[in-house]
Design a protein around this motif. Structure first.
Motif, mmCIF file in Angstrom:
data_model
loop_
_atom_site.group_PDB
_atom_site.id
_atom_site.type_symbol
_atom_site.label_atom_id
_atom_site.label_comp_id
_atom_site.label_asym_id
_atom_site.label_seq_id
_atom_site.Cartn_x
_atom_site.Cartn_y
_atom_site.Cartn_z
ATOM 1 N N ILE A 1 11.062 17.781 8.037
ATOM 2 C CA ILE A 1 9.804 18.496 7.813
ATOM 3 C C ILE A 1 9.755 19.752 8.679
ATOM 4 O O ILE A 1 9.368 20.832 8.224
ATOM 5 C CB ILE A 1 8.606 17.580 8.110
ATOM 6 C CG1 ILE A 1 8.469 16.521 7.016
ATOM 7 C CG2 ILE A 1 7.302 18.383 8.215
ATOM 8 C CD1 ILE A 1 7.420 15.466 7.315
ATOM 9 N N VAL A 2 10.164 19.611 9.943
ATOM 10 C CA VAL A 2 10.157 20.754 10.847
ATOM 11 C C VAL A 2 11.125 21.831 10.353
ATOM 12 O O VAL A 2 10.826 23.032 10.402
ATOM 13 C CB VAL A 2 10.505 20.324 12.285
ATOM 14 C CG1 VAL A 2 10.615 21.532 13.197
ATOM 15 C CG2 VAL A 2 9.458 19.365 12.814
ATOM 16 N N LYS A 3 12.278 21.418 9.841
ATOM 17 C CA LYS A 3 13.237 22.383 9.314
ATOM 18 C C LYS A 3 12.655 23.125 8.111
ATOM 19 O O LYS A 3 12.873 24.319 7.933
ATOM 20 C CB LYS A 3 14.537 21.677 8.925
ATOM 21 C CG LYS A 3 15.366 21.211 10.117
ATOM 22 C CD LYS A 3 16.644 20.518 9.674
ATOM 23 C CE LYS A 3 17.488 20.088 10.866
ATOM 24 N NZ LYS A 3 18.724 19.375 10.453
ATOM 25 N N LEU B 1 11.949 7.243 19.094
ATOM 26 C CA LEU B 1 12.871 7.588 18.029
ATOM 27 C C LEU B 1 12.185 8.579 17.104
ATOM 28 O O LEU B 1 11.093 8.320 16.609
ATOM 29 C CB LEU B 1 13.274 6.327 17.256
ATOM 30 C CG LEU B 1 14.055 5.285 18.045
ATOM 31 C CD1 LEU B 1 14.295 4.056 17.197
ATOM 32 C CD2 LEU B 1 15.365 5.856 18.532
ATOM 33 N N ILE B 2 12.799 9.723 16.879
ATOM 34 C CA ILE B 2 12.222 10.729 16.006
ATOM 35 C C ILE B 2 12.805 10.541 14.615
ATOM 36 O O ILE B 2 14.006 10.738 14.409
ATOM 37 C CB ILE B 2 12.525 12.150 16.517
ATOM 38 C CG1 ILE B 2 11.955 12.315 17.928
ATOM 39 C CG2 ILE B 2 11.945 13.194 15.585
ATOM 40 C CD1 ILE B 2 12.338 13.609 18.585
ATOM 41 N N PRO B 3 11.981 10.132 13.662
ATOM 42 C CA PRO B 3 12.500 9.878 12.316
ATOM 43 C C PRO B 3 13.172 11.107 11.733
ATOM 44 O O PRO B 3 12.741 12.240 11.942
ATOM 45 C CB PRO B 3 11.245 9.510 11.508
ATOM 46 C CG PRO B 3 10.233 9.106 12.523
ATOM 47 C CD PRO B 3 10.538 9.902 13.755
ATOM 48 N N ASP B 4 14.251 10.871 10.981
ATOM 49 C CA ASP B 4 14.955 11.972 10.334
ATOM 50 C C ASP B 4 14.017 12.764 9.432
ATOM 51 O O ASP B 4 14.135 13.985 9.320
ATOM 52 C CB ASP B 4 16.137 11.434 9.512
ATOM 53 C CG ASP B 4 17.237 10.885 10.405
ATOM 54 O OD1 ASP B 4 17.279 11.267 11.583
ATOM 55 O OD2 ASP B 4 18.042 10.076 9.910
ATOM 56 N N MET B 5 13.064 12.049 8.820
ATOM 57 C CA MET B 5 12.141 12.719 7.913
ATOM 58 C C MET B 5 11.315 13.758 8.659
ATOM 59 O O MET B 5 11.072 14.856 8.154
ATOM 60 C CB MET B 5 11.213 11.706 7.243
ATOM 61 C CG MET B 5 10.240 12.322 6.245
ATOM 62 S SD MET B 5 9.316 11.075 5.311
ATOM 63 C CE MET B 5 8.350 10.344 6.611
ATOM 64 N N SER C 1 2.079 22.170 7.420
ATOM 65 C CA SER C 1 2.056 23.594 7.749
ATOM 66 C C SER C 1 2.231 23.752 9.252
ATOM 67 O O SER C 1 2.017 22.797 10.020
ATOM 68 C CB SER C 1 0.727 24.225 7.314
ATOM 69 O OG SER C 1 -0.328 23.765 8.143
ATOM 70 N N PRO C 2 2.598 24.949 9.718
ATOM 71 C CA PRO C 2 2.661 25.179 11.166
ATOM 72 C C PRO C 2 1.330 24.896 11.859
ATOM 73 O O PRO C 2 1.312 24.438 13.008
ATOM 74 C CB PRO C 2 3.029 26.666 11.257
ATOM 75 C CG PRO C 2 3.803 26.932 10.006
ATOM 76 C CD PRO C 2 3.124 26.101 8.953
ATOM 77 N N THR C 3 0.218 25.124 11.158
ATOM 78 C CA THR C 3 -1.099 24.835 11.735
ATOM 79 C C THR C 3 -1.270 23.340 11.979
ATOM 80 O O THR C 3 -1.804 22.919 13.018
ATOM 81 C CB THR C 3 -2.212 25.344 10.806
ATOM 82 O OG1 THR C 3 -2.054 26.746 10.612
ATOM 83 C CG2 THR C 3 -3.585 25.077 11.416
ATOM 84 N N ARG D 1 8.415 31.146 15.063
ATOM 85 C CA ARG D 1 7.459 30.249 15.707
ATOM 86 C C ARG D 1 8.007 28.832 15.822
ATOM 87 O O ARG D 1 7.624 28.080 16.725
ATOM 88 C CB ARG D 1 6.142 30.227 14.920
ATOM 89 C CG ARG D 1 5.391 31.543 14.922
ATOM 90 C CD ARG D 1 4.232 31.500 13.940
ATOM 91 N NE ARG D 1 3.254 30.474 14.325
ATOM 92 C CZ ARG D 1 2.326 30.000 13.502
ATOM 93 N NH1 ARG D 1 2.266 30.425 12.247
ATOM 94 N NH2 ARG D 1 1.474 29.088 13.929
ATOM 95 N N MET D 2 8.904 28.437 14.921
ATOM 96 C CA MET D 2 9.378 27.058 14.866
ATOM 97 C C MET D 2 10.634 26.808 15.687
ATOM 98 O O MET D 2 10.987 25.665 15.944
ATOM 99 C CB MET D 2 9.646 26.660 13.411
ATOM 100 C CG MET D 2 8.433 26.692 12.503
ATOM 101 S SD MET D 2 7.155 25.543 13.033
ATOM 102 C CE MET D 2 8.054 24.012 12.954
#
Length: 277
Positions: A195-197, A187-191, A45-47, A206-207
């Motif tokens: 999740i952020v998307k 390295l930022i995992p694609d996963m 969640s955003p939280t 907010r995102m």
């Protein structure tokens, strides 16, 4: 006391050294464990993302001190200036500095990735008080050690920053380069990006800032930073077995400290979830 150019690069070799291969093999289990850390599954969640950013922002901040230390060692920042031997290394480090320190945000305004991250936290509603108080003390010439002690920061986060500056203060360029190459490649995992998307659908306005930060971070890194970092390691360690051993120990500890940080963030997310219940 002024900064002097303490190291000059020899020309890069064409092939990756056997020492680098051995180092990578030795840290592979730790790196694999870090890549597969369940931190991603806890950000639902955003939280939850607010909690993550509140602690991760310190890793974004101290990365710049690590990078600036490399710039001091591997390029000439003293006056009178003179060119260091290896122009490729000089350009590699300086390009990273420009990208991290003077990038552009979604509105086209110039700012560092750290400032971009802080703005993304504000858009999300994440509490940035701890970092604000910490940087205020740093600006007032309080030492990193004292600033960490004076602020209400999670112990895992303090430990992470302390280790970065422990390596910096030892002043061994091969250790600093190893921390940068193997422990802070970030390295930022694609996963995680996915999740952020997905979270953006829940809170699009907010995102946006954090999603832009992630995408920009990946774009700036490009395809050549990894190979050039490995060539950098080959040069600063040379054929010195002690340097390679010390570089390996730093790489291992750096991955352990990142794991320690992720464990702390996970526990904070779980604690907050229990409080909500």
């Amino acid at each position: 006391m002024g900064i002097v150019c303490v190291y000059e690069m020899a020309p890069f070799k064409n092939n990756m050294s056997n020492q680098i291969n051995r180092l990578k093999e030795q840290i592979a289990p730790l790196r694999d464990a870090l890549v597969h850390h369940p931190i991603n599954s806890y950000i639902q969640s955003p939280t939850d993302l607010e909690v993550f950013m509140k602690h991760h922002v310190f890793a974004v901040w101290d990365f710049m001190s690590l990078l600036k230390t490399l710039q001091q060692h591997l390029t000439c920042v003293q006056v009178p200036w003179y060119p260091t031997k290896n122009a490729e290394t000089r350009r590699f480090i300086n390009e990273i500095v420009v990208g991290e320190e003077s990038d552009v945000d979604a509105a086209g305004d110039t700012m560092s990735h750290f400032e971009m991250y802080i703005n993304a936290m504000a858009s999300l509603g994440a509490n940035g008080t701890e970092m604000q108080e910490f940087t205020q003390r740093i600006r007032a010439d309080v030492s990193v050690k004292e600033a960490l002690n004076q602020c209400q920061i999670a112990e895992e986060t303090k430990d992470f920053v302390r280790y970065t500056f422990e390596v910096i203060h030892r002043g061994k360029i091969h250790e600093i380069a190893s921390l940068f190459t193997f422990g802070r490649e970030d390295l930022i995992p694609d996963m995680f990006l996915e999740i952020v998307k997905e979270l953006k659908a829940e809170a699009p306005e907010r995102m946006n800032g954090f999603l832009y930060y992630l995408e920009r971070h990946i774009e700036i890194d490009g395809d050549d930073h990894g190979p050039l970092s490995l060539k950098l390691m080959d040069e600063v360690c040379e054929n010195d077995p002690i340097k390679w051993e010390e570089a390996t120990l730093v790489a291992e500890q750096a991955l352990k400290m990142r794991m320690h940080l992720w464990n702390g963030v996970r526990n904070k997310i779980l604690l907050r979830s229990e409080v909500r219940v």
